[in-house]
Design a protein around this motif. Structure first.
Motif, PDB file in Angstrom:
ATOM      1  N   PRO A 145       0.804  -1.230   0.000  1.00 47.36           N
ATOM      2  CA  PRO A 145       0.000   0.000   0.000  1.00 47.36           C
ATOM      3  C   PRO A 145       0.833   1.274   0.000  1.00 47.36           C
ATOM      4  O   PRO A 145       0.315   2.345  -0.319  1.00 47.36           O
ATOM      5  CB  PRO A 145      -0.813  -0.122   1.308  1.00 47.36           C
ATOM      6  CG  PRO A 145      -0.814  -1.567   1.637  1.00 47.36           C
ATOM      7  CD  PRO A 145       0.519  -2.060   1.179  1.00 47.36           C
ATOM      8  N   GLY A 150       1.122   5.551  -3.178  1.00 42.93           N
ATOM      9  CA  GLY A 150       1.345   5.744  -1.744  1.00 42.93           C
ATOM     10  C   GLY A 150       2.462   6.724  -1.455  1.00 42.93           C
ATOM     11  O   GLY A 150       2.555   7.254  -0.347  1.00 42.93           O
ATOM     12  N   LYS A 375      -2.519  -2.073   8.613  1.00 46.46           N
ATOM     13  CA  LYS A 375      -3.225  -0.801   8.805  1.00 46.46           C
ATOM     14  C   LYS A 375      -2.560   0.088   9.852  1.00 46.46           C
ATOM     15  O   LYS A 375      -2.213   1.234   9.551  1.00 46.46           O
ATOM     16  CB  LYS A 375      -4.690  -1.063   9.142  1.00 46.46           C
ATOM     17  CG  LYS A 375      -5.439  -1.791   8.035  1.00 46.46           C
ATOM     18  CD  LYS A 375      -6.825  -2.235   8.470  1.00 46.46           C
ATOM     19  CE  LYS A 375      -7.501  -3.032   7.367  1.00 46.46           C
ATOM     20  NZ  LYS A 375      -8.823  -3.574   7.793  1.00 46.46           N
ATOM     21  N   ASP A 378       1.131   0.982   8.476  1.00 39.24           N
ATOM     22  CA  ASP A 378       1.176   1.939   7.370  1.00 39.24           C
ATOM     23  C   ASP A 378       0.588   3.292   7.770  1.00 39.24           C
ATOM     24  O   ASP A 378       1.089   4.345   7.352  1.00 39.24           O
ATOM     25  CB  ASP A 378       0.428   1.377   6.159  1.00 39.24           C
ATOM     26  CG  ASP A 378       1.154   0.198   5.519  1.00 39.24           C
ATOM     27  OD1 ASP A 378       2.307  -0.066   5.919  1.00 39.24           O
ATOM     28  OD2 ASP A 378       0.576  -0.463   4.634  1.00 39.24           O
TER      29      ASP A 378
END
Length: 420
Positions: A145, A150, A375, A378
């Protein structure tokens, strides 16, 4: 067992977390940043404990595709001579090098000459787990991600002999092998002087990243670091796993076998560069047997327990001077809760320990196959890279201590070689 995979989340931290300022002038602190960037942890209810979560990895889920180009480095330190490989995440390309993991090839000589940039994109330096590499699915789940839109650049430092890399000296890697990541970060600072650097480590690589941050202390050039499923106290985790049937006959046996296979892959080089007893290594069963036959004679440790105590990163938490987040599951069957340094995290305002009641080892599988850990990891990295005023997260100074007959130095190690 939590109801339908809804894991409990807890944060262990200093009573006075480190103050941080965002670019918009907002005053906040490290704990609030971690809390605000950590979503609820809802895992697959069918994978209802740490063993099942961890063993689900054996189904070999494919994960997102990440493409790499590899650069080989020659060690710049006489004590740690040899070479190692760093894989840089790049745009997709056609073809593949059959000697390397999938979607990985070497930079050409011409491409290597062109490496370097004045851009200010954040760059992440990643360390993988035991006997793994840049190809590992948990690693790709986490970095994917961040790539492309990103806005990140990512490189993975492969431990010597891992991920198709060659062994070119008698210096192998161990649980506190920080010399290659240190050289890589030094090189990145020269080639990409404007890029803010960040660190990420998984499992054994988490132990190494924690030790690196602590060894650098006030001089650490990373803006922040995250570690996932760090075993922290290696002697404790080894003894706890040896004390149970599943710990010994599943996890320690599997890890011992993977390391034994790694040595077998490099048998010619091991014979050429070391005096290790290959016959004895071929007969080991468990990871601690392997460490007794390989790490002890390589580094001069009298026992594997002495090696584990010296390489552990639990005390290192006290010497970290940059924003630092650790993510662990309390039901992790490898990085066991009994080895987590809760007291040390409460002592250091630069650090936060995020624990979940479920998740296993480097897993946290959600329904559908995604991994929850990506989650908070990042989100935290993105906040630190794009929202925070870097002036507010410079390494802190060593705090003054009360008078004592002897000052405790968390980084005083028996295996210590001064920097050249």
């Amino acid at each position: 067992m939590e109801w339908l995979g809804r894991a409990k989340i807890e944060f262990t931290h200093s009573p006075t977390p480190r103050a941080v300022k965002d670019k918009d002038g907002k005053e906040t602190n490290l704990l609030k940043i971690c809390e605000e960037n950590t979503p609820p942890c809802h895992l697959n209810p069918l994978l209802f404990n740490g063993h099942i979560q961890t063993m689900w990895t054996a189904t070999k889920p494919s994960g997102p595709q990440v493409f790499y180009r590899r650069r080989l480095f020659e060690a710049d330190h006489d004590t740690y001579k040899g070479s190692y490989a760093v894989d840089f995440a790049v745009e997709p390309f056609e073809g593949n090098d059959p000697t390397l993991p999938r979607r990985t090839t070497y930079y050409t000589a011409e491409e290597e000459k062109g490496l370097g940039s004045d851009d200010n994109k954040p760059m992440l330096v990643v360390l993988h787990g035991l006997s793994g590499g840049s190809h590992e699915v948990y690693l790709r789940h986490t970095i994917a991600p961040l790539l492309g839109n990103g806005g990140w650049e990512v490189c993975v430092v492969n431990s010597r002999g891992c991920a198709g890399s060659k062994i070119t000296s008698g210096v192998l890697y161990n649980a506190r092998a920080t010399w290659d990541v240190r050289q890589t970060i030094k090189w990145l600072r020269q080639k990409f002087p404007n890029r803010p650097l960040f660190g990420l480590g998984f499992s054994l690589g988490a132990n190494m990243m924690t030790n690196y941050c602590a060894e650098e202390g006030e001089n650490c050039v990373l803006k922040a670091a995250v570690v996932c499923s760090n075993p922290f106290n290696l002697d404790c985790t080894s003894k706890l796993m040896q004390s149970t049937f599943i710990g010994r006959e599943v996890y320690l046996r599997v890890m011992g076998t993977s390391m034994k296979q790694l040595i077998a892959t490099h048998e010619t080089e091991i014979k050429q560069y070391t005096k290790l007893d290959l016959e004895a290594i071929s007969n080991v069963t468990y990871l601690h047997d392997f460490d007794r036959e390989v790490q002890c004679p390589t580094w001069g440790y009298p026992t594997e327990s002495a090696y584990y105590r010296d390489a552990s990163s639990c005390d290192s938490v006290l010497s970290i001077r940059i924003p630092f987040l650790a993510v662990n599951a309390k039901d992790d069957p490898i990085a066991l809760e009994g080895a987590l340094p809760y007291q040390e995290f409460r002592q250091n305002p630069n650090t936060v320990l995020l624990t979940t009641s479920l998740g296993g080892h480097l897993c946290w599988f959600e329904t559908g196959g995604s991994r929850w850990m990506t989650k908070p990891v990042d989100n935290f990295l993105n906040h630190m890279a794009f929202k925070v005023d870097f002036e507010s997260i410079k390494p802190t100074k060593q705090p003054a201590t009360e008078e004592a007959p002897i000052t405790f130095d968390p980084m005083r190690r028996r295996l210590h070689v001064p920097q050249m």
